[in-house]
Design an enzyme around this catalytic site. Sequence first.
Site, short mmCIF file in Angstrom:
data_model
loop_
_atom_site.label_atom_id
_atom_site.label_comp_id
_atom_site.label_asym_id
_atom_site.label_seq_id
_atom_site.Cartn_x
_atom_site.Cartn_y
_atom_site.Cartn_z
N HIS A 1 0.83 -1.21 0.00
CA HIS A 1 0.00 0.00 0.00
C HIS A 1 0.86 1.26 0.00
O HIS A 1 1.83 1.39 0.74
CB HIS A 1 -0.90 -0.01 1.24
N ALA B 1 -2.89 -6.47 6.27
CA ALA B 1 -1.64 -5.83 6.69
C ALA B 1 -1.48 -4.46 6.04
O ALA B 1 -1.60 -4.31 4.82
CB ALA B 1 -0.45 -6.72 6.34
N PRO C 1 1.22 -2.65 5.41
CA PRO C 1 2.24 -2.51 4.36
C PRO C 1 1.93 -3.33 3.10
O PRO C 1 2.71 -3.31 2.16
CB PRO C 1 3.52 -3.04 5.03
N GLU C 2 0.79 -4.03 3.11
CA GLU C 2 0.47 -4.88 1.96
C GLU C 2 -0.81 -4.38 1.29
O GLU C 2 -0.79 -3.38 0.59
CB GLU C 2 0.42 -6.34 2.40
N MET C 3 -1.95 -5.05 1.52
CA MET C 3 -3.18 -4.63 0.86
C MET C 3 -4.00 -3.64 1.69
O MET C 3 -4.86 -2.94 1.16
CB MET C 3 -4.01 -5.86 0.49
#
Length: 339
Positions: A96, A138, A140-142
């Site tokens: 993200h 998460a 830092p991810e989706m």
Amino acid sequence: MKMSKIIAASLVASSVLFAGSLADKAKTMGLLPIPTDKSELSKLTDPNGTITPEKVELGKQLYFEPRLSKSGLISCNTCHNLGMGGVDGVSAAVGHNWTANPHHLNSPTVYNAVFAEKQFWDGRSPDLEDQAQGPMQAMPEMAAAPSLVVDRVNTMPEYVEAFKKAYGDDVKINFETITATIGKFERTLVTPSRFDDFLNGKDDALSDAEKEGLETFLAKGCIACHRGVALGGGMQKFPLIGKYKYADVGDFKGDKNGMVKVPTLRNITETAPYFHNGTIWSLKEAVQEMGRTQLGQEISDADAEKIVTFFNALEGRKPMIEYPQLPKITSETPKPDMK
């Protein structure tokens, strides 16, 4: 596995006590082929008998669906690209707002992940269905809250109909059902290779150089960690004997016991960079670093090159994946959020 067991495995390997063919030796020492019989394969990939063509097709759509992310830009395939060996090809996963993983963790391949004992580098998930919940939430991810994921899916009529077709009219399209459906698709991402053909009796499936590389792989004791159908997938202390020279990249230390998931070696030639923090791009260097950190031995350039040659035989036959057409949004579908 304790250090004494790894050292013992290495000693047994180097003593070459097994009679018979090289394939028999490899299987006796713990390397197992992907079953060719569909019913035997299903015992590994679908032990509960819950996979159907409808669930797999829906799971594929959701796997490629970027609108399951907060921004509407990131899908499972972003970090686990099925056209690139199931990885993203960068050292640390990017999520993200184009943020690199704060722990500098590398994206492991999704191909053959079904054969692993645990999921995630710290082994915190028991299976693919559970694992699919993590990256979606998460930051830092989706970066998507479960409620957002559920709202996005339920406001697209084509998805609602697809879920009913896959699960029945009374299906509850909640976060768990959505992520479990992705896991069912991922269970089908199995890639049998020439190495499996060799273990299954086709002696000429490997070249003479690849056979020599396999002999070296066995003799050095690599099978202490890279064994079974997955050629990895279990949990292991890392580093075990020597110091990992890139230990200062990122802050990941494994689980509470310092255990780290052993990566699969299947398709390893396609999944650079290597190690949990993606710091090594050369397979030869990766082999030698593993020799120092896990086996307490220096692997020569020549022997490392032989092992890398064997790794070529682990390039698997990928299932044909056609990029799906995704449902259209409605006026009720939550809009993308880049914040």
